[in-house]
Design an enzyme around this catalytic site. Structure first.
Site, PDB file in Angstrom:
ATOM      1  CG  HIS A 179      25.073  90.968  67.977  1.00 50.65           C
ATOM      2  ND1 HIS A 179      25.098  91.053  66.593  1.00 50.65           N
ATOM      3  CD2 HIS A 179      25.595  89.761  68.299  1.00 50.65           C
ATOM      4  CE1 HIS A 179      25.613  89.937  66.098  1.00 50.65           C
ATOM      5  NE2 HIS A 179      25.911  89.140  67.115  1.00 50.65           N
ATOM      6  CG  ASN A 210      31.549  83.547  62.798  1.00 48.91           C
ATOM      7  OD1 ASN A 210      31.964  83.534  61.638  1.00 48.91           O
ATOM      8  ND2 ASN A 210      32.208  83.020  63.796  1.00 48.91           N
ATOM      9  NE  ARG A 240      23.242  83.754  61.883  1.00 48.85           N
ATOM     10  CZ  ARG A 240      23.470  84.396  63.019  1.00 48.85           C
ATOM     11  NH1 ARG A 240      22.746  85.430  63.368  1.00 48.85           N
ATOM     12  NH2 ARG A 240      24.429  84.015  63.829  1.00 48.85           N
ATOM     13  CG  ASP A 281      37.377  82.952  58.805  1.00 47.77           C
ATOM     14  OD1 ASP A 281      37.354  82.483  59.948  1.00 47.77           O
ATOM     15  OD2 ASP A 281      38.144  83.876  58.453  1.00 47.77           O
ATOM     16  NE  ARG A 283      40.615  84.957  60.604  1.00 45.60           N
ATOM     17  CZ  ARG A 283      40.506  84.494  61.832  1.00 45.60           C
ATOM     18  NH1 ARG A 283      41.474  84.669  62.679  1.00 45.60           N
ATOM     19  NH2 ARG A 283      39.438  83.835  62.223  1.00 45.60           N
ATOM     20  CD  GLU A 332      36.834  93.573  68.297  1.00 50.21           C
ATOM     21  OE1 GLU A 332      37.796  92.862  68.627  1.00 50.21           O
ATOM     22  OE2 GLU A 332      35.697  93.469  68.811  1.00 50.21           O
ATOM     23  CG  ASN A 333      40.875  91.540  64.016  1.00 49.17           C
ATOM     24  OD1 ASN A 333      41.937  91.760  64.577  1.00 49.17           O
ATOM     25  ND2 ASN A 333      39.863  90.933  64.600  1.00 49.17           N
TER      26      ASN A 333
HETATM   27  P1  ADP Z   1      31.686  85.515  66.675  1.00 43.26           P
HETATM   28  O1  ADP Z   1      30.551  86.246  66.071  1.00 43.26           O
HETATM   29  O2  ADP Z   1      31.610  84.019  66.500  1.00 43.26           O
HETATM   30  O3  ADP Z   1      32.061  85.953  68.074  1.00 43.26           O
HETATM   31  P2  ADP Z   1      34.058  86.975  65.837  1.00 43.26           P
HETATM   32  O4  ADP Z   1      33.552  88.267  66.414  1.00 43.26           O
HETATM   33  O5  ADP Z   1      35.265  86.378  66.438  1.00 43.26           O
HETATM   34  O6  ADP Z   1      32.930  85.888  65.742  1.00 43.26           O
HETATM   35  O7  ADP Z   1      34.328  87.260  64.280  1.00 43.26           O
HETATM   36  C1  ADP Z   1      34.697  86.254  63.399  1.00 43.26           C
HETATM   37  C2  ADP Z   1      35.000  86.905  62.056  1.00 43.26           C
HETATM   38  O8  ADP Z   1      36.070  87.843  62.209  1.00 43.26           O
HETATM   39  C3  ADP Z   1      35.426  85.911  61.000  1.00 43.26           C
HETATM   40  O9  ADP Z   1      34.805  86.214  59.759  1.00 43.26           O
HETATM   41  C4  ADP Z   1      36.914  86.177  60.903  1.00 43.26           C
HETATM   42  O10 ADP Z   1      37.437  85.880  59.640  1.00 43.26           O
HETATM   43  C5  ADP Z   1      36.972  87.652  61.139  1.00 43.26           C
HETATM   44  N1  ADP Z   1      38.335  88.072  61.474  1.00 43.26           N
HETATM   45  C6  ADP Z   1      39.050  87.788  62.579  1.00 43.26           C
HETATM   46  N2  ADP Z   1      40.317  88.287  62.454  1.00 43.26           N
HETATM   47  C7  ADP Z   1      40.388  88.879  61.250  1.00 43.26           C
HETATM   48  C8  ADP Z   1      41.404  89.583  60.525  1.00 43.26           C
HETATM   49  N3  ADP Z   1      42.604  89.749  61.035  1.00 43.26           N
HETATM   50  N4  ADP Z   1      41.091  90.058  59.291  1.00 43.26           N
HETATM   51  C9  ADP Z   1      39.870  89.879  58.770  1.00 43.26           C
HETATM   52  N5  ADP Z   1      38.875  89.249  59.394  1.00 43.26           N
HETATM   53  C10 ADP Z   1      39.109  88.753  60.613  1.00 43.26           C
END
Ligand code: ADP
Length: 396
Positions: A179, A210, A240, A281, A283, A332-333
Site C-alpha cells: 500500500h 479490504n 486476512r 465487509d 458496513r 474514509e467512511n
Molecule cells: P479495497 O481495499 O478493496 O480498495 P475499500 O478501500 O473500498 O476496499 O474498502 C472496503 C471496506 O470499506 C469495506 O469493509 C467496506 O465495508 C468499508 N466501507 C465502505 N463504506 C463504508 C461506510 N460507509 N461505513 C463503513 N464501512 C464502509
C-alpha cells in the site's frame, strides 16, 4: 499530456485516463471477469457510464477493448489512441530493487518476473497488464509504480525478522510492506494540510480497506509498516488474519491441515469474516452488530483494538506525532470505527471532536478538537493520481 493508469489484477483491469499536469480524470473504468463468460467493461466519463458486455478471453483482449472504448463513438474521450503519451502501471512487489517508480525496460520486466516469487497472486497479472499495454501502445513509455517502493526507507532494525539471518541472505525473507503508493499519497496530503513541508512531518498513516495496513512516517519517509514479506501480516483485514502466533500453524499441521488449506485459512477465511462468520465487509458488520450480533461486534472490536495497538507502537517509533491519518473505505467512511480506535488516546495527545468526525465522510478534514495536541486527519486516498503524477514526473 494524456496518461493511462493501469491496475491489472488476475481477472480485472482497472484504468483511468488522466490529463496531466492538471490531474483531470477524463475517463475511468474497469474490465471485469476476464476469462469468464460474463465478462464486461464499464467506463465512467462526462458523468455517464458506458457498459460493454462481451467475452473477454484474456488481458490482451481486455486492453484492446479499453483502448477501443476510449476512442469509441459511444464513450470516447479522445480521437486517437496516439494521444496517449505514457502509461503508468501499479506493480505490487518491487523487492529490494525499486525505491521509486521507474520507466519499464527489459531489465525491469525481468525483475518484476523475478519478484513473482514474493507476490505470486499479484506480480504475474501486473506483468500481463504491462505486456498487453506494450503490445497495444508500443511507441510510448510505460512506467511501473511499486506498492513496496515507499517502504524502501524502512531501516534494517524494522525490516529484519528475528529468524536465522541466512534466510534473509539466501531468500530475502524480510518485511517489505505494501500500500506504499497510498501511504505516500496521504502522508504528502497530510503535510500540505498541516502547512508543513513533505519531509517535515511525522505521521501514522492508516489504510483501512479490504486490505489494511499502517505506516510510521518520520520526516516524510516510511520507517515502519504493519504488512510484512507478504500482505498477510499486521492488522485484522476483511479476510486476512494479520498478526498471530505462527506456532498455531504447526499445531494445525499436526491436526492434518496441509499448506494449501492453511494458506486459504489465513488469507481468505480469517479477519472480519473469520471472527464474525457473517461478513468481511465493515458496513454489513456494523448493521449486524446494531441488530445484536455478538460476533459481528467482536470482529469490529478486535479490528479497532489492533489499529489502536499499532498507533501506540508507532507513536513510540516516532519522536513526535503530528497526526494520525485515516484512509481507505473504512478509514474514509466508518465514523464509529474511527471513534472507537481513537477512544482513550488522550495520553498521546489525541482528542476526537464527535461532530467533526461525523461530518467528515469521504472527504478531507481534521476530526480533532482545537486543543488536540496531535491531529487526526481523514484523507481519501488516490493511488491512481499518485501513479499519474509519478509517470508525468518521469516522462513528462
Ligand atoms: P479495497 O481495499 O478493496 O480498495 P475499500 O478501500 O473500498 O476496499 O474498502 C472496503 C471496506 O470499506 C469495506 O469493509 C467496506 O465495508 C468499508 N466501507 C465502505 N463504506 C463504508 C461506510 N460507509 N461505513 C463503513 N464501512 C464502509
Amino acid at each position: 499530456m494524456k496518461i493511462l493508469v493501469v491496475n491489472c489484477g488476475s481477472s480485472s483491469i482497472k484504468y483511468q485516463l488522466y490529463q496531466m499536469p492538471e490531474g483531470t480524470v477524463l475517463a475511468k473504468g474497469m474490465v471485469e471477469r476476464i476469462g469468464e463468460e460474463n465478462s464486461k467493461l464499464s467506463q465512467d466519463f462526462d458523468g455517464k457510464t458506458h457498459t460493454v458486455e462481451t467475452a473477454i478471453a484474456n488481458h490482451e483482449v481486455g486492453m484492446a477493448l479499453i483502448l477501443d472504448t476510449l476512442v469509441s463513438k459511444e464513450a470516447g474521450v479522445i480521437a486517437d489512441i496516439n494521444e496517449i503519451s505514457a502509461a503508468g502501471h501499479r506493480v505490487v512487489h518491487g523487492g529490494e530493487e525499486f525505491t521509486g517508480s521507474v520507466v519499464i525496460d527489459d531489465k525491469v520486466i525481468a525483475s518484476i518476473e523475478n519478484f513473482a516469487d514474493l507476490a505470486p497472486l499479484h506480480n504475474p497479472p501486473n506483468l500481463t497488464g504491462i505486456q498487453a499495454s506494450q503490445h497495444k501502445l508500443p511507441d510510448i513509455p510505460q512506467v511501473a509504480c511499486f506498492d513496496t517502493a515507499f517502504h524502501a526507507t524502512i531501516p534494517e532494525v524494522a525490516y529484519t525478522y528475528a529468524l536465522p539471518h541466512e534466510l534473509y541472505e539466501k531468500y530475502r525473507v524480510r518485511r517489505y510492506g505494501f500500500h506504499g503508493t497510498s501511504h505516500r499519497y496521504v502522508a504528502r496530503r497530510a503535510a500540505a494540510l498541516l502547512g508543513k513541508g513533505k519531509y517535515d512531518v511525522n505521521v501514522i498513516t492508516t489504510h483501512l480497506g479490504n486490505g489494511c495496513s499502517m505506516a510510521a512516517v518520520k520526516n516524510g519517509r516510511s520507517v515502519d509498516t504493519s504488512m510484512g514479506m507478504t500482505p498477510l501480516e499486521g492488522l485484522v483485514m476483511g479476510t486476512r488474519s494479520g498478526d498471530f502466533d505462527p506456532a498455531i500453524l504447526f499445531y494445525l499441521a499436526d491436526k492434518g491441515y496441509d499448506i494449501k488449506q492453511m494458506n486459504t485459512l489465513c488469507n481468505k477465511k480469517s479477519g472480519l469474516i473469520g471472527i464474525s462468520g457473517v461478513s468481511n465487509d465493515m458496513r454489513n458488520l456494523t448493521e449486524k452488530a446494531e441488530q445484536g450480533d455478538v460476533r459481528a461486534q467482536l470482529a469490529i472490536d478486535i479490528f479497532c483494538y489492533r489499529v489502536k495497538k499499532y498507533i501506540g507502537t508507532y507513536t513510540a517509533v516516532l519522536d513526535t506525532l503530528d497526526a494520525v491519518v485515516f484512509t481507505g473505505g473504512i478509514g474514509e467512511n466508518a465514523v464509529s470505527a474511527r471513534a472507537q480506535i481513537c477512544d482513550g488516546l488522550t495520553q498521546i495527545g489525541i482528542e476526537i471532536d464527535p461532530q467533526k468526525n461525523a461530518a467528515t465522510v469521504r472527504k478531507e478534514g481534521d476530526i480533532t478538537t482545537d486543543d488536540s495536541r496531535a491531529k487526526v486527519l481523514v484523507i481519501p486516498t488516490n493511488e491512481e493520481a499518485a501513479i499519474a503524477a509519478d509517470t508525468y514526473e518521469l516522462v513528462g
